[in-house]
Structures are given as C-alpha cells and as structure tokens.
Scaffold this active site. Sequence first.
Site, PDB file in Angstrom:
ATOM      1  N   CYS A  87      65.751  72.452  18.579  1.00  0.00           N
ATOM      2  CA  CYS A  87      66.017  71.228  19.448  1.00  0.00           C
ATOM      3  C   CYS A  87      67.526  70.951  19.273  1.00  0.00           C
ATOM      4  O   CYS A  87      68.135  72.056  20.258  1.00  0.00           O
ATOM      5  CB  CYS A  87      65.310  69.923  18.770  1.00  0.00           C
ATOM      6  SG  CYS A  87      65.251  68.533  20.006  1.00  0.00           S
ATOM      7  N   HIS A 189      59.963  71.063  17.338  1.00  0.00           N
ATOM      8  CA  HIS A 189      60.261  71.084  16.039  1.00  0.00           C
ATOM      9  C   HIS A 189      58.857  71.594  15.247  1.00  0.00           C
ATOM     10  O   HIS A 189      58.337  70.646  14.876  1.00  0.00           O
ATOM     11  CB  HIS A 189      60.603  69.740  15.689  1.00  0.00           C
ATOM     12  CG  HIS A 189      61.539  68.960  16.141  1.00  0.00           C
ATOM     13  ND1 HIS A 189      62.741  69.249  15.633  1.00  0.00           N
ATOM     14  CD2 HIS A 189      61.701  68.236  17.208  1.00  0.00           C
ATOM     15  CE1 HIS A 189      63.564  68.545  16.034  1.00  0.00           C
ATOM     16  NE2 HIS A 189      63.412  68.202  17.355  1.00  0.00           N
ATOM     17  N   GLU A 191      59.106  72.774  12.291  1.00  0.00           N
ATOM     18  CA  GLU A 191      59.061  72.039  10.932  1.00  0.00           C
ATOM     19  C   GLU A 191      58.388  70.731  10.376  1.00  0.00           C
ATOM     20  O   GLU A 191      58.433  70.164   9.259  1.00  0.00           O
ATOM     21  CB  GLU A 191      60.835  72.117  10.524  1.00  0.00           C
ATOM     22  CG  GLU A 191      61.618  70.951  10.997  1.00  0.00           C
ATOM     23  CD  GLU A 191      61.745  71.331  12.485  1.00  0.00           C
ATOM     24  OE1 GLU A 191      61.259  72.092  13.245  1.00  0.00           O
ATOM     25  OE2 GLU A 191      62.741  70.330  13.046  1.00  0.00           O
TER      26      GLU A 191
HETATM   27  N1  GLN Z   1      68.462  64.814  21.907  1.00  0.00           N
HETATM   28  C1  GLN Z   1      69.073  65.524  20.841  1.00  0.00           C
HETATM   29  C2  GLN Z   1      70.560  66.051  21.235  1.00  0.00           C
HETATM   30  O1  GLN Z   1      70.948  66.124  22.362  1.00  0.00           O
HETATM   31  C3  GLN Z   1      68.275  66.474  20.369  1.00  0.00           C
HETATM   32  C4  GLN Z   1      66.909  65.996  19.770  1.00  0.00           C
HETATM   33  C5  GLN Z   1      66.672  66.758  18.523  1.00  0.00           C
HETATM   34  O2  GLN Z   1      67.086  67.466  17.906  1.00  0.00           O
HETATM   35  N2  GLN Z   1      65.168  66.409  18.235  1.00  0.00           N
HETATM   36  O3  GLN Z   1      71.165  66.694  20.380  1.00  0.00           O
END
Ligand code: GLN
Length: 211
Positions: A87, A189, A191
């Site tokens: 992410c 994710h 994890e």
């Molecule tokens: N929206 C977040 C970002 O731009 C990422 C979201 C996440 O890591 N769950 O950094």
Amino acid sequence: MDSSNEERTPLIGILAVQGGVIEHQRTLERLGVRSRLVRRPAHLDGVDGLILPGGESTTMSKLLELGGLLEPLTAKIHNGTPTFGTCAGMILLASEVKGTRPDAHCLSALDITVRRNAFGRQVDSFETDLDFKGISQPVHAVFIRAPWVESVGDDTEVLARVPADDDKGAIVAVRSGHGRGNVLATSFHPEVTDDDRVHDYFVSMVEESMA
Ligand code: GLN
C-alpha cells in the site's frame, strides 16, 4: 559452536517510521523469520530483506527525509536488497505517483506509475479474492484507501489484478525484473489477514537472493 556449515536464516528489516508495522512483524514471526524494526540508518546494516508497510506515504516520505533514512534506504534497495512494499509502501517504491504532494519522494525502485487513493474516497476499504501469479489458490486481499498501478514498465510483471469481467481489472501486485527481480509490491495488505502466503513468497525471494 562451529558455524561454518550453518545456513544463515534471513533477517528482514521492517521500516518503522510510521504505519502498520506490527502486523508485518507478527506475520514474519508466524513464518519463523527474524525481523528488525528499521528506524535509523544503522538498522539497515545486515538486513537481508526489507518491508515497507502501509500507512501514509507522504508522512513516511517526510519522516524518511527528516531521519536521514531516505538516502541509505534508497541505496540499500537499489543495491539489490529484496524489498516488499504494501500500500503506502508500494507508493514509496514507485517511479511516479499521481495524486500525491509535490514534495513527496519516490524511491524509484519499481518502474511503475501509481495512483494514490485510486479506488475513490467513498470506497475507503474493500476486500476481494484475487488470482496471484506464483501462488496457487486465490489470495484474500484487503484494501484500505489503496493505490492502484496505472502503468508498468517493460520489465515489470503484473502478479495480480482486481477481478473484472474483461480481464482488465486494476493492477494491484507487481514484481520487478520480468517477475524475477527483487522488488515486490501490493496495493493490498496481506499482513492484516491470517493468510501468510504473500509474505512466504517474499521470504523465498530473500532466501534466493542469499543463496
Ligand atoms: N492512502 C495511503 C497513502 O496514500 C495509503 C493507505 C495505506 O497504506 N493503507 O499513503
């Protein structure tokens, strides 16, 4: 003890300036893999692999800069240390990011263009099962304000897409080097689930690089 014949077990550093660190730590623990939290440049010494967790990519970028970690971390990854970003971690690894702050840093470890918060503000979070190249049964994927990959460079392999009727669902997992390189990233994710197969896949990458 004579350690000459001992196989070295991997030590994986988890970037711990911000975000969902503990979940990665617990997943590696379940897999019996050693981990270390990386908060300062010295913590990078001797790690065989790196995880960049989810969180807030612009905040992480700022904290990396302030803590003097940006340069050594980037160098460590570009020197070939296997790295897995989830992410916000994927956003950090990208070569181009859409919808971010102009002063946010890209580590350019993956030849991809990523769009932040791509699934829309209404769709804050969702879950789905997806096919993941290299893992035999579908992976349950949890998305939280997730990015997607808008385009990939020639040598970047797409490992997973969000299911769609036309087979053109958003790209949500990639690996460098035609799918054999050292950098792995997912929009979702793994994890936060108890399915540890994506981490297991990454640990295999680390072990291969040590062999
Ligand atoms: N929206 C977040 C970002 O731009 C990422 C979201 C996440 O890591 N769950 O950094």
